[in-house]
Write a protein that holds these residues in place. Structure first.
Motif, short mmCIF file in Angstrom:
data_model
loop_
_atom_site.label_atom_id
_atom_site.label_comp_id
_atom_site.label_asym_id
_atom_site.label_seq_id
_atom_site.Cartn_x
_atom_site.Cartn_y
_atom_site.Cartn_z
N LEU A 108 -5.35 -0.89 9.82
CA LEU A 108 -5.46 0.19 8.53
C LEU A 108 -6.92 0.10 7.89
N VAL A 109 -7.70 1.08 7.95
CA VAL A 109 -9.04 0.98 7.24
C VAL A 109 -8.67 1.34 5.87
N ILE A 110 -9.11 0.48 4.71
CA ILE A 110 -8.98 0.92 3.49
C ILE A 110 -10.04 -0.06 2.78
N GLU A 111 -11.06 0.85 2.43
CA GLU A 111 -12.34 0.00 1.84
C GLU A 111 -12.20 -0.53 0.70
N ARG A 112 -12.68 -1.61 0.43
CA ARG A 112 -12.33 -2.58 -0.81
C ARG A 112 -12.12 -1.82 -2.05
N ASN A 113 -13.00 -0.83 -2.24
CA ASN A 113 -13.46 -0.19 -3.86
C ASN A 113 -12.01 0.50 -3.96
N VAL A 114 -11.04 0.66 -3.32
CA VAL A 114 -9.85 1.45 -3.34
C VAL A 114 -8.75 0.73 -3.23
N LEU A 115 -8.65 -0.49 -2.56
CA LEU A 115 -7.62 -1.23 -2.06
C LEU A 115 -6.47 -1.14 -3.06
N GLU A 116 -6.61 -1.59 -4.04
CA GLU A 116 -5.47 -1.90 -5.01
C GLU A 116 -4.57 -0.56 -5.50
N TRP A 117 -5.42 0.47 -5.35
CA TRP A 117 -4.71 1.81 -5.40
C TRP A 117 -3.96 2.16 -4.38
N ARG A 118 -4.31 2.02 -3.14
CA ARG A 118 -3.80 2.48 -2.10
C ARG A 118 -2.55 1.44 -1.66
N LEU A 119 -2.50 0.31 -2.00
CA LEU A 119 -1.28 -0.49 -1.58
C LEU A 119 -0.46 -0.78 -2.91
N ASP A 120 -0.77 -0.32 -4.16
CA ASP A 120 0.18 -0.86 -5.22
C ASP A 120 1.23 0.46 -5.02
N PRO A 121 2.52 -0.07 -4.91
CA PRO A 121 3.76 1.08 -4.55
C PRO A 121 3.95 1.83 -6.01
N SER A 122 3.37 1.56 -7.05
CA SER A 122 3.70 2.31 -8.40
C SER A 122 2.47 3.30 -8.44
N SER A 123 1.37 3.22 -7.45
CA SER A 123 0.24 4.00 -7.64
C SER A 123 0.47 5.54 -7.28
N ASP A 124 -0.08 6.50 -7.94
CA ASP A 124 -0.48 7.96 -7.29
C ASP A 124 -1.05 7.95 -6.32
N ALA A 125 -2.04 6.81 -5.82
CA ALA A 125 -2.94 7.21 -4.86
C ALA A 125 -2.46 6.21 -3.70
N ARG A 126 -1.03 5.68 -3.49
CA ARG A 126 -0.65 4.89 -2.73
C ARG A 126 -0.71 5.42 -1.37
N PRO A 152 1.48 5.84 2.38
CA PRO A 152 2.67 5.94 2.81
C PRO A 152 3.24 4.41 3.06
N GLN A 153 2.49 3.56 3.51
CA GLN A 153 2.98 2.21 3.99
C GLN A 153 3.06 1.25 3.07
N ALA A 154 2.73 1.73 1.73
CA ALA A 154 3.03 1.01 0.42
C ALA A 154 4.46 1.05 0.12
N THR A 155 5.23 0.58 0.54
CA THR A 155 6.92 1.04 0.38
C THR A 155 7.30 0.13 -0.88
N GLY A 156 6.77 -0.99 -0.93
CA GLY A 156 7.27 -2.00 -2.18
C GLY A 156 6.36 -3.09 -2.15
N HIS A 157 6.57 -3.64 -3.09
CA HIS A 157 6.05 -5.11 -3.25
C HIS A 157 6.09 -6.24 -2.50
N ASP A 158 7.08 -5.99 -1.27
CA ASP A 158 7.39 -7.16 -0.44
C ASP A 158 6.55 -6.67 0.85
N VAL A 159 5.70 -5.71 0.87
CA VAL A 159 4.79 -5.45 2.02
C VAL A 159 4.17 -6.65 2.64
N ARG A 160 4.21 -6.84 3.68
CA ARG A 160 3.13 -8.07 4.07
C ARG A 160 1.77 -7.40 4.60
#
Length: 129
Positions: free
Chosen positions: A52-70, A72-80
């Motif tokens: 999954l390509v997520i460039e460093r500058n947006v990583l946290e926004w894409r993987l934070d399950p509470s972010s509007d910019a997440r 679909p794979q960011a389903t919860g805090h338990d994601v590996r």
């Protein structure tokens, strides 16, 4: 004040880092392998099929399950999430940042893409090869 080496050591102390073979096995079992390298670097070095390509500058926004910019794979805090960069430095800092967001199963690949390729794992060739 801390040096970058001290910051990196502190970040890595929080992670259960994986070697490339372990990361590959976990990705095949369903973990998210996240390549944070910029497009130019991926083009020059090659890519990991299925990562999954997520460039460093947006990583946290894409993987934070509470972010509007997440994503679909960011389903919860338990994601590996297994973070991959070129050599395993930036990925350590990025994975520690994900821990700060509550994604405590995040980690990175020791040695990064270069170690992945050296281990003979699946990868495409970059334009520079």
């Amino acid at each position: 004040m801390r040096t970058i080496d001290e910051v990196l050591a502190a970040a890595r102390a929080r992670l259960d880092r994986l070697d490339p073979v372990q990361a590959h096995a976990e990705a095949r079992a369903g973990a998210l392998l996240v390549d944070i390298r910029p497009a130019a670097q991926r083009a020059a070095e090659g890519e990991v099929p299925g990562a999954l390509v997520i460039e460093r500058n947006v990583l946290e926004w894409r993987l934070d399950p509470s972010s509007d910019a997440r994503i679909p794979q960011a389903t919860g805090h338990d994601v590996r999430a297994i973070v991959l960069c070129s050599e395993g430095y930036t990925s350590s800092l990025a994975a520690a940042s994900l821990h700060d967001l509550g994604l405590t199963r995040a980690t990175d690949v020791a040695g990064g893409f270069r170690a992945w390729r050296a281990a003979g794992l699946p990868a495409t060739d970059g334009a520079g090869r």
